[in-house]
Write a protein that holds these residues in place. Sequence first.
Motif, PDB file in Angstrom:
ATOM      1  N   LEU A   1       0.970  -1.234   0.132  1.00  0.00           N
ATOM      2  CA  LEU A   1      -0.022  -0.038  -0.008  1.00  0.00           C
ATOM      3  C   LEU A   1       0.796   1.135  -0.149  1.00  0.00           C
ATOM      4  N   LEU A   2       1.829   1.138   0.755  1.00  0.00           N
ATOM      5  CA  LEU A   2       2.787   2.262   1.021  1.00  0.00           C
ATOM      6  C   LEU A   2       3.428   2.553  -0.372  1.00  0.00           C
ATOM      7  N   GLN A   3       3.938   1.600  -0.945  1.00  0.00           N
ATOM      8  CA  GLN A   3       4.697   1.636  -2.281  1.00  0.00           C
ATOM      9  C   GLN A   3       3.634   2.288  -3.351  1.00  0.00           C
ATOM     10  N   GLN A   4       2.181   1.654  -3.382  1.00  0.00           N
ATOM     11  CA  GLN A   4       1.331   2.318  -4.344  1.00  0.00           C
ATOM     12  C   GLN A   4       1.217   3.773  -3.944  1.00  0.00           C
ATOM     13  N   LEU A   5       1.164   4.209  -2.595  1.00  0.00           N
ATOM     14  CA  LEU A   5       0.914   5.460  -2.508  1.00  0.00           C
ATOM     15  C   LEU A   5       2.018   6.566  -3.099  1.00  0.00           C
ATOM     16  N   ILE A   6       3.199   5.877  -2.938  1.00  0.00           N
ATOM     17  CA  ILE A   6       4.579   6.602  -3.389  1.00  0.00           C
ATOM     18  C   ILE A   6       4.306   6.783  -4.982  1.00  0.00           C
ATOM     19  N   ASN A   7       4.229   5.560  -5.594  1.00  0.00           N
ATOM     20  CA  ASN A   7       3.811   5.598  -7.073  1.00  0.00           C
ATOM     21  C   ASN A   7       2.890   6.872  -7.454  1.00  0.00           C
ATOM     22  N   GLY A   8       1.649   6.611  -6.743  1.00  0.00           N
ATOM     23  CA  GLY A   8       0.534   7.460  -7.090  1.00  0.00           C
ATOM     24  C   GLY A   8       1.063   8.976  -6.799  1.00  0.00           C
ATOM     25  N   LEU A   9       1.708   9.381  -5.908  1.00  0.00           N
ATOM     26  CA  LEU A   9       2.191  10.773  -5.519  1.00  0.00           C
ATOM     27  C   LEU A   9       3.203  10.979  -6.772  1.00  0.00           C
ATOM     28  N   THR A  10       4.108  10.392  -7.244  1.00  0.00           N
ATOM     29  CA  THR A  10       4.937  10.764  -8.294  1.00  0.00           C
ATOM     30  C   THR A  10       4.183  11.269  -9.329  1.00  0.00           C
ATOM     31  N   LEU A  11       3.318  10.082  -9.774  1.00  0.00           N
ATOM     32  CA  LEU A  11       2.609  10.477 -11.063  1.00  0.00           C
ATOM     33  C   LEU A  11       1.677  11.693 -10.780  1.00  0.00           C
ATOM     34  N   GLY A  12       1.080  11.700  -9.718  1.00  0.00           N
ATOM     35  CA  GLY A  12      -0.053  12.671  -9.444  1.00  0.00           C
ATOM     36  C   GLY A  12       0.627  14.137  -9.740  1.00  0.00           C
ATOM     37  N   ALA A  13       1.971  14.344  -8.899  1.00  0.00           N
ATOM     38  CA  ALA A  13       2.482  15.502  -9.132  1.00  0.00           C
ATOM     39  C   ALA A  13       2.885  15.899 -10.402  1.00  0.00           C
ATOM     40  N   VAL A  14       3.147  15.001 -11.157  1.00  0.00           N
ATOM     41  CA  VAL A  14       3.290  15.344 -12.858  1.00  0.00           C
ATOM     42  C   VAL A  14       2.026  15.746 -13.345  1.00  0.00           C
ATOM     43  N   TYR A  15       0.793  14.892 -13.054  1.00  0.00           N
ATOM     44  CA  TYR A  15      -0.504  15.451 -13.570  1.00  0.00           C
ATOM     45  C   TYR A  15      -0.783  16.658 -13.163  1.00  0.00           C
ATOM     46  N   ALA A  16      -0.572  16.956 -12.104  1.00  0.00           N
ATOM     47  CA  ALA A  16      -0.837  18.189 -11.405  1.00  0.00           C
ATOM     48  C   ALA A  16      -0.314  19.403 -12.137  1.00  0.00           C
ATOM     49  N   LEU A  17       1.013  19.142 -12.421  1.00  0.00           N
ATOM     50  CA  LEU A  17       1.589  20.511 -13.111  1.00  0.00           C
ATOM     51  C   LEU A  17       0.903  20.412 -14.814  1.00  0.00           C
ATOM     52  N   VAL A  18       0.583  19.353 -15.116  1.00  0.00           N
ATOM     53  CA  VAL A  18       0.056  19.564 -16.400  1.00  0.00           C
ATOM     54  C   VAL A  18      -1.553  20.272 -16.199  1.00  0.00           C
ATOM     55  N   ALA A  19      -2.186  19.639 -15.396  1.00  0.00           N
ATOM     56  CA  ALA A  19      -3.266  20.160 -15.213  1.00  0.00           C
ATOM     57  C   ALA A  19      -3.645  21.724 -14.943  1.00  0.00           C
ATOM     58  N   LEU A  20      -2.575  22.070 -14.091  1.00  0.00           N
ATOM     59  CA  LEU A  20      -2.590  23.877 -13.820  1.00  0.00           C
ATOM     60  C   LEU A  20      -2.510  24.393 -15.267  1.00  0.00           C
ATOM     61  N   GLY A  21      -1.699  23.943 -16.345  1.00  0.00           N
ATOM     62  CA  GLY A  21      -1.662  24.491 -17.617  1.00  0.00           C
ATOM     63  C   GLY A  21      -3.036  24.609 -18.037  1.00  0.00           C
ATOM     64  N   TYR A  22      -3.821  23.597 -18.107  1.00  0.00           N
ATOM     65  CA  TYR A  22      -5.226  23.535 -18.559  1.00  0.00           C
ATOM     66  C   TYR A  22      -6.180  24.413 -17.932  1.00  0.00           C
ATOM     67  N   THR A  23      -5.987  24.214 -16.552  1.00  0.00           N
ATOM     68  CA  THR A  23      -6.955  25.153 -15.545  1.00  0.00           C
ATOM     69  C   THR A  23      -6.546  26.728 -15.819  1.00  0.00           C
ATOM     70  N   MET A  24      -5.498  27.095 -15.875  1.00  0.00           N
ATOM     71  CA  MET A  24      -5.083  28.504 -16.107  1.00  0.00           C
ATOM     72  C   MET A  24      -5.836  29.118 -17.187  1.00  0.00           C
ATOM     73  N   VAL A  25      -5.677  28.529 -18.528  1.00  0.00           N
ATOM     74  CA  VAL A  25      -6.240  28.885 -19.435  1.00  0.00           C
ATOM     75  C   VAL A  25      -7.671  29.006 -19.450  1.00  0.00           C
TER      76      VAL A  25
END
Lengths: 409, 358, 307
Positions: free
Chosen positions: C4-28
């Motif tokens: 579970l811990l490993q999956q959370l770490i995996n998800g957090l890294t992936l999520g950080a990338v998604y979040a940065l890209v999502a910001l680009g969509y959301t700002m515009v």
Amino acid sequence: MNQVRMPGVLIALAASVALIGCGKEEPKAAAPAAASAAPAPEEVIVRIGHVAPLTGPIAHLGKDNENGARLAVDDANAQKITIDGKLVKFELLGEDDQADPKTGTVVAQKLVDAKVAGVVGHLNSGTTIPASSIYNQAGLPQISPSATNPKYTQQGFNTAFRVMANDVQQGSVVGTYAAKDMGAKTIAIIDDRTAYGQGLADEVEKAAKANGATVVAREFTNDKAIDFKAILTKIKATNPDVIFLGGMDAVGGPMLKQMKELGITAQFTTGDGGCSPELIKLAGEASEGVICTQAGLPADKLPNGQKFLADFTSKYGQIQIYSPYSYDAVMVLIDAMKRANSVDPVKYLPEVGKTSYDGVTGKIEFDEKGDIKNGAITVFEIKDGKLVTLKSEGGAMAAAAAPATEAKQ
Amino acid sequence: MNGQVKTSTPWQRHWMAVVLIGAVLLAVPFVAALGGQAWVRIANFAILYVFLALGLNIVVGYAGLLDLGYVAFYAVGAYVYALLASPHFGLHLPFWVILPIGAGVACIFGMLLGAPTLKLRGDYLAIVTLGFGEIIRIFLNNLNAPINVTNGAQGITLIDPIRIGDFSFADTSTVLGVAISGPQKYYFLLVALAIGVIIVNIRLQNSRVGRAWQAIREDEVAAKACGINTRNIKLLAFAMGASFGGIAGGVFSAMQGFVSPESFSLMESITILAMVVLGGMGHIPGVILGAILLTALPEVLRYGIEPLQQAVFGRMIIDPESLRMLIFGLSMVLVMRFRPAGLWPSPQRRRELAESAN
Amino acid sequence: MDTLLQQLINGLTLGAVYALVALGYTMVYGIIGLINFAHGEVVMIGTMVAFTVIVSLAGSGMPPLMILGIGLMISVLVCMALGWSLERVAYRPLRGAPRLTPLITAIGMSMVLQNVAMIIWGRNYITFPPMIEKHIFHIGGATFTNVQVAIVTLAALVMSGLIYLVHRTRLGMAMRATAQNPQVASLMGVDINRVIAMAFVIGSALGAVAGCMVGSYYEIAHYQMGFMLGLKAFTAAVLGGIGNLAGAMAGGILLGVIEALGAGYIGQLTGDFLGSHYQDIFAFVVLIVVLMFRPSGLFGEREGDRA
């Protein structure tokens, strides 16, 4: 308003007719070339169609296939083959099916219209199968160098052949090898949910179970994914001896790196889609020790193969995966024409089925369905960034390749 | 308003035009066949897309609901046909039974999609429909276990062609002394279906329902206030659009003889939407134009680019295959830049746009 | 537990990338209500540019971290220029056009960028040269690498910078004003054109950072990688409530975690009826369920039709 509208419709229709009209001029222009056989001094032009995706994510494989076929055509022309008393000049008509089934049928029809003598392709099973019924209706022999879906040859078409072992043949070798030779007790299987990956993985599962191994995890990804950590983490928890991937090199490369990061030490194996220099390039050091299989015999161990390797690399650079097969597929067509002493598909089609040809991938003979008979499978290991032959299974010339086993050391 | 009343009787005044169009439609497959049957197949796909685009036009153009997952219904129709007329389950029902079933099942899926998304607006709806399209595709791709329903990614082969008695659409036969090939038969079937969907589109446009859709498109709150049952009317748009998608899928299935999930990717939805918008949303001739152009353009470019480069530069500078998609994308951008309402917008739309610009 | 811990770490890294890209969509989107479908392609171009710079500097004897820094900087600059020109050339002329028009333009632009990238960088997969020596850390049976730590830290830094920019600077104020009502904002002396252009520029810069992260994390790049990434990030933005910065960040991280946990546990949850082949629908199902109960996303304000 209506006055404006109705002429508009006509213009649109006229335009569409004109568009269609444009296309019709081309074959006309090409026709004299084919017809020039009679007055020209005993030379006929024979066109061989080749189809593979030249755009899209697997375009690099498509280009590779086309290069293989192109080399075969060049080689054949260099031999100055005469059929029925006439010197034959072969031409390759390369088309792009974009790996899209719809485009696949249009392109197939295009080749039929262009009156090609035979077709090499397509690359994917998804386009090969719908196109095969068009070739079948036209009575054109079709040899796929890389479509491994068993269904392709199970449709009862006498025109459909392949020079590549299908998923069932290859999967059972890999599964058996993992369970017996590698002594795996537990195996985790991943596939990329494409027709290829799924078909192969199912066969591996069957063969591994039959040989006493337990499948501890069956996981899935897709062919566009680059993050596999979630499924790998789950697999890690089951602690398998061997992990098998049914998928392409683009999936295998990053997957290997992520396995290393997660501290997974299981032996990684994969089929021909991942058994390429591309995998080594993508995975880097993480590819060390990977076991993978390719259909056919190792090209560098066969007399014809060495020449092919040298010619291909000097002309087009590194081989991806299937170019030796597309080379052989063209050669099989030409060989059948020679034996039938005719370039007419109606006459030489029966000869394709009777093929017995020493190609660059081994001996090629077809069974009654059009599958390669007793297709050889070679097992490789990646050592020091190179594919090293471990052993070959099956194949009429397996004995000839026996020294390959020693090459391991 | 006046303009719309006039358009209701164009057939009598323009019978010449109608006859001419009919003649052209009749001639197309035979003219195209001179250039090879491949052109007939391209024409067939063009008409199939006209059909699909007009179906989507009901949802997007009339009701103003942005649907990015239209391909889901097309897929459902295609699989219904494939399952009921192939050796996969050993069923071989005739097409006139299957096509309505396909339309019905697609219609149910349309309502399934519509129901939870009624509250959503604009771009939220877009992403949910997109997700729905992907969900359907992923299920089709994976329903080979535990029970093998769709045969997964390997798809279903040997699907029956459309057959009326002994008259099979798969091969060539002679009618009244004229040889008609398989693709040409499908052409006539598709034209007949397309005319059907055009008539439905025209009739809907000026019906009670059509006006209700228009009201919702312009202002949903106001439409509700006027006593329009927005929920049912929106569901109706989804259901109707979906049914047409289902029929198109069935014909596609029969024409190809093989279906697999890769034919129903997100890109397909986007292409169909692009046809509707590029041609002129809500305007039937515009949508037809958009569909024909977007199907024909890549094919024309396929033939045109290589000789053109040879002529201009004397050699191949850029791989024609990559240039083709580049020009395709660029032309979409340019059309939108210079004709924001589409190539052939409805006159009413054009007026509205001109007003809002002032 | 370690899984579970490993999956959370995996998800957090992936999520950080998604979040940065999502910001680009959301700002515009927040400012002009446009879904910039080509944003995923901007991210891809960011990765590719960074790749080219890093490869060409790799033999120069500079310290690897500096090369990485230069690669990141150039890629951010190129993407900013790209974002600016996208807005100027493709979208600005379409302001006031029917709502779907810019959407089609965006799709067209995304095709153009993809094929230009294919012509420049080829159609093969590209391996990103590993610049940072990877260290693997172990914690309670789970592992993570220093690259992952760097990604999450950098993402957090960039996001706090963005929040500062939007809430504490004049430009940010102008952006918020434009988002609320462009006409009134322009009457108050806000240069709308500049604000909108800046939204594109900043969004693209974030995209470039995300692109470099993807490149150094997965060490692989491809001209079609932007599409799927963009789609997921867009889903994340909608999940959080499109137009809302905090929502995009939360949505991104949530989506990353959902995907990781979904792939890891979907089998157990459904008694092995559904396996990890359904991991991609997990994100969409959660999205649909969230939107059914909160039609404007998790953090979106309840508002009328934006059209």
